[in-house]
Each structure stands twice: as C-alpha cells, then as structure tokens.
Design a protein around this motif. Structure first.
Motif, mmCIF file in Angstrom:
data_model
loop_
_atom_site.group_PDB
_atom_site.id
_atom_site.type_symbol
_atom_site.label_atom_id
_atom_site.label_comp_id
_atom_site.label_asym_id
_atom_site.label_seq_id
_atom_site.Cartn_x
_atom_site.Cartn_y
_atom_site.Cartn_z
ATOM 1 N N ILE A 18 46.402 12.879 33.123
ATOM 2 C CA ILE A 18 45.824 13.654 31.875
ATOM 3 C C ILE A 18 44.778 14.359 31.893
ATOM 4 C CG2 ILE A 18 44.516 11.626 30.809
ATOM 5 C CD1 ILE A 18 47.086 13.931 28.825
ATOM 6 N N ALA A 19 43.729 14.143 32.804
ATOM 7 C CA ALA A 19 42.761 15.033 33.027
ATOM 8 C C ALA A 19 43.001 16.389 33.518
ATOM 9 C CB ALA A 19 41.587 14.302 33.812
ATOM 10 N N VAL A 20 43.775 16.113 34.617
ATOM 11 C CA VAL A 20 44.252 17.308 35.384
ATOM 12 C C VAL A 20 45.261 18.096 34.604
ATOM 13 C CG1 VAL A 20 45.880 18.106 37.256
ATOM 14 C CG2 VAL A 20 44.236 16.242 37.697
ATOM 15 N N SER A 21 46.206 17.565 33.779
ATOM 16 C CA SER A 21 46.955 18.417 33.052
ATOM 17 C C SER A 21 46.445 18.801 31.824
ATOM 18 C CB SER A 21 48.328 17.381 32.577
ATOM 19 O OG SER A 21 48.860 16.913 33.264
ATOM 20 N N ARG A 22 45.460 18.265 31.177
ATOM 21 C CA ARG A 22 44.675 18.851 30.192
ATOM 22 C C ARG A 22 43.941 19.874 30.550
ATOM 23 N NH1 ARG A 22 41.919 16.613 25.478
ATOM 24 N NH2 ARG A 22 40.898 18.835 24.419
ATOM 25 N N ARG A 23 43.141 19.956 31.817
ATOM 26 C CA ARG A 23 42.712 21.107 32.058
ATOM 27 C C ARG A 23 43.370 22.148 32.390
ATOM 28 N NH1 ARG A 23 39.872 18.176 35.179
ATOM 29 N NH2 ARG A 23 41.212 18.019 37.069
ATOM 30 N N PHE A 24 44.510 22.138 32.765
ATOM 31 C CA PHE A 24 45.576 23.324 33.274
ATOM 32 C C PHE A 24 45.961 23.832 31.522
ATOM 33 C CE2 PHE A 24 50.099 24.627 33.165
ATOM 34 C CZ PHE A 24 49.833 25.481 34.109
ATOM 35 N N TYR A 25 46.456 22.963 31.066
ATOM 36 C CA TYR A 25 47.077 23.632 29.718
ATOM 37 C C TYR A 25 45.823 24.173 28.788
ATOM 38 C CZ TYR A 25 51.644 21.696 30.566
ATOM 39 O OH TYR A 25 52.834 21.669 30.834
ATOM 40 N N ASP A 26 44.733 23.537 28.801
ATOM 41 C CA ASP A 26 43.406 24.411 28.076
ATOM 42 C C ASP A 26 43.120 25.533 28.526
ATOM 43 O OD1 ASP A 26 43.171 22.028 26.413
ATOM 44 O OD2 ASP A 26 41.540 21.265 27.263
ATOM 45 N N ARG A 27 43.035 25.550 30.036
ATOM 46 C CA ARG A 27 42.852 26.869 30.819
ATOM 47 C C ARG A 27 43.864 27.787 30.432
ATOM 48 N NH1 ARG A 27 40.709 26.446 36.445
ATOM 49 N NH2 ARG A 27 40.024 28.386 36.193
ATOM 50 N N VAL A 28 45.141 27.560 30.610
ATOM 51 C CA VAL A 28 46.326 28.501 30.602
ATOM 52 C C VAL A 28 46.380 28.828 28.809
ATOM 53 C CG1 VAL A 28 48.591 28.998 31.034
ATOM 54 C CG2 VAL A 28 47.496 27.843 32.556
ATOM 55 N N PHE A 29 46.402 27.875 28.390
ATOM 56 C CA PHE A 29 47.077 28.299 26.848
ATOM 57 C C PHE A 29 45.731 28.510 25.956
ATOM 58 C CE2 PHE A 29 50.776 26.738 28.870
ATOM 59 C CZ PHE A 29 51.575 27.788 28.733
ATOM 60 N N GLY A 30 44.786 27.407 25.788
ATOM 61 C CA GLY A 30 43.805 27.493 25.007
ATOM 62 C C GLY A 30 44.134 27.146 23.504
ATOM 63 N N TRP A 31 45.366 26.158 23.406
ATOM 64 C CA TRP A 31 45.662 25.759 22.309
ATOM 65 C C TRP A 31 44.841 24.965 21.391
ATOM 66 C CZ3 TRP A 31 50.715 24.321 25.201
ATOM 67 C CH2 TRP A 31 51.510 25.377 25.323
ATOM 68 N N GLU A 32 44.909 24.919 20.054
ATOM 69 C CA GLU A 32 44.013 24.003 19.319
ATOM 70 C C GLU A 32 44.689 22.617 19.496
ATOM 71 O OE1 GLU A 32 43.452 22.772 14.757
ATOM 72 O OE2 GLU A 32 44.379 24.617 15.394
ATOM 73 N N VAL A 33 43.829 21.633 19.940
ATOM 74 C CA VAL A 33 44.003 19.983 19.805
ATOM 75 C C VAL A 33 44.463 19.723 18.318
ATOM 76 C CG1 VAL A 33 43.715 17.933 20.410
ATOM 77 C CG2 VAL A 33 42.803 19.682 21.831
ATOM 78 N N ALA A 34 45.861 19.083 18.274
ATOM 79 C CA ALA A 34 46.040 18.503 16.819
ATOM 80 C C ALA A 34 45.744 17.287 16.740
ATOM 81 C CB ALA A 34 47.444 18.949 16.351
ATOM 82 N N TYR A 35 45.806 16.361 17.842
ATOM 83 C CA TYR A 35 45.530 14.869 17.794
ATOM 84 C C TYR A 35 45.248 14.605 19.170
ATOM 85 C CZ TYR A 35 48.774 15.257 13.524
ATOM 86 O OH TYR A 35 49.217 15.594 12.555
ATOM 87 N N GLU A 36 44.010 13.647 19.140
ATOM 88 C CA GLU A 36 43.763 13.125 20.543
ATOM 89 C C GLU A 36 42.927 11.799 20.065
ATOM 90 O OE1 GLU A 36 41.977 14.448 24.690
ATOM 91 O OE2 GLU A 36 40.955 15.291 22.953
ATOM 92 N N LEU A 37 42.865 10.855 20.928
ATOM 93 C CA LEU A 37 42.256 9.665 20.482
ATOM 94 C C LEU A 37 40.893 9.766 21.313
ATOM 95 C CD1 LEU A 37 42.389 6.791 19.434
ATOM 96 C CD2 LEU A 37 43.191 5.824 21.461
ATOM 97 N N PRO A 38 39.905 9.637 20.604
ATOM 98 C CA PRO A 38 38.394 9.978 21.011
ATOM 99 C C PRO A 38 38.216 8.428 21.705
ATOM 100 C CG PRO A 38 38.515 10.110 18.615
ATOM 101 C CD PRO A 38 39.922 9.584 18.912
ATOM 102 N N ALA A 39 37.488 8.755 22.779
ATOM 103 C CA ALA A 39 37.274 7.802 23.871
ATOM 104 C C ALA A 39 36.521 6.635 23.114
ATOM 105 C CB ALA A 39 36.232 8.033 25.109
ATOM 106 N N ASP A 40 35.680 6.991 22.122
ATOM 107 C CA ASP A 40 34.813 5.731 21.593
ATOM 108 C C ASP A 40 35.667 5.117 20.207
ATOM 109 O OD1 ASP A 40 34.408 8.166 20.015
ATOM 110 O OD2 ASP A 40 32.351 7.908 19.881
ATOM 111 N N ALA A 41 36.902 5.415 20.066
ATOM 112 C CA ALA A 41 37.491 5.268 18.853
ATOM 113 C C ALA A 41 37.424 3.646 18.558
ATOM 114 C CB ALA A 41 38.860 5.731 18.958
ATOM 115 N N ASP A 42 37.341 3.389 17.139
ATOM 116 C CA ASP A 42 37.229 2.217 16.625
ATOM 117 C C ASP A 42 38.681 1.644 16.531
ATOM 118 O OD1 ASP A 42 38.281 3.267 14.430
ATOM 119 O OD2 ASP A 42 36.382 3.045 13.357
#
Length: 140
Positions: A18-42
C-alpha cells in the motif's frame, strides 16, 4: 428486463504494498482521499471505516477508486487472464497526454508513446503492481 444503472460508483484494485501504490497514485494523479483508516484509529473509527480494508479510497471524477493491500509480494496481474484488462481515465486534450508523459517519466513509471486511436488519443502505462492504466483524450 434488465438492470438500469445510473452511473459508475467505484472500483477497488488489489495491490501488494500500500505504501508503494499510495505514493504512485498520489504523485501521478493527486486525487483527494475520500476514506482512509488513520494509523491511530480507535475501535469505533475502525468499525466505521471497515470498508477501507487497510487501504485508501480516492475520490475521482465520477466515482471512487480504492487500493486494497491484500496481494502477496510475488503476485502479478495479467490482462491475458480473467479479471481486469485495464483501467482508463479521461483527460481534456492531447496536450494533457503530452504533459502526462513528463509526470510518468518523473516517477519512473513505464509507459508507451501517445497514440492516435482514430476518435481519440491515448497513453498506456502501468502502476507499481503492473496494472495496466490508460489516459484517453477524445478528439474534437
């Protein structure tokens, strides 16, 4: 009788890292994140965002695109098997395709040349998992 749809909702791609894919999609497309579980989520937040499956879901024009990290590290995709052949996104013009080549070069993404496909121009490339992606610009 047929099922009458009103549009496209979402697609989710399975990825190896996910880290590699996330970096690619963020850099290529720059789309807004709609949903993502925060690392510190309760637990309540985890229960609420269960559908993210440890990945990220982007808001893209016309719907959502999710990345789900479940593929084994040695897994690979082939458009010559049952499943996904490619995923195509529209851009405004051939000039946008030409500009996309520079973006793909900057991130080291393998890609072809901009092609004339009759009623459109297109640019084919791959994400870090080898998933075939395409950008298309309709002609006039």
């Amino acid at each position: 009788m047929t099922i009458q749809t009103t549009g496209f909702s979402h697609v989710r791609l399975t990825v190896r890292d996910i880290a590699v894919s996330r970096r690619f999609y963020d850099r290529v497309f720059g789309w807004e994140v709609a949903y993502e579980l925060p690392a510190d989520a309760d637990q309540a937040t985890r229960d609420q965002l269960w559908f993210a499956f440890g990945g990220v879901i982007y808001r893209v024009p016309g719907g959502l695109l999710g990345l789900r990290p479940v593929a084994a590290g040695d897994d690979s995709i082939s458009e010559d098997r049952v499943g996904l052949d490619h995923l195509s996104f529209s851009v405004g013009s051939k000039a946008d395709l030409d500009a996309a080549v520079a973006v793909l070069d900057a991130v080291g993404a393998p890609h072809g040349e901009v092609k004339d496909a009759g009623t459109m121009h297109l640019l084919e490339f791959r994400d870090p998992d080898g998933i075939a992606l395409e950008l298309v610009a309709a002609k006039g």
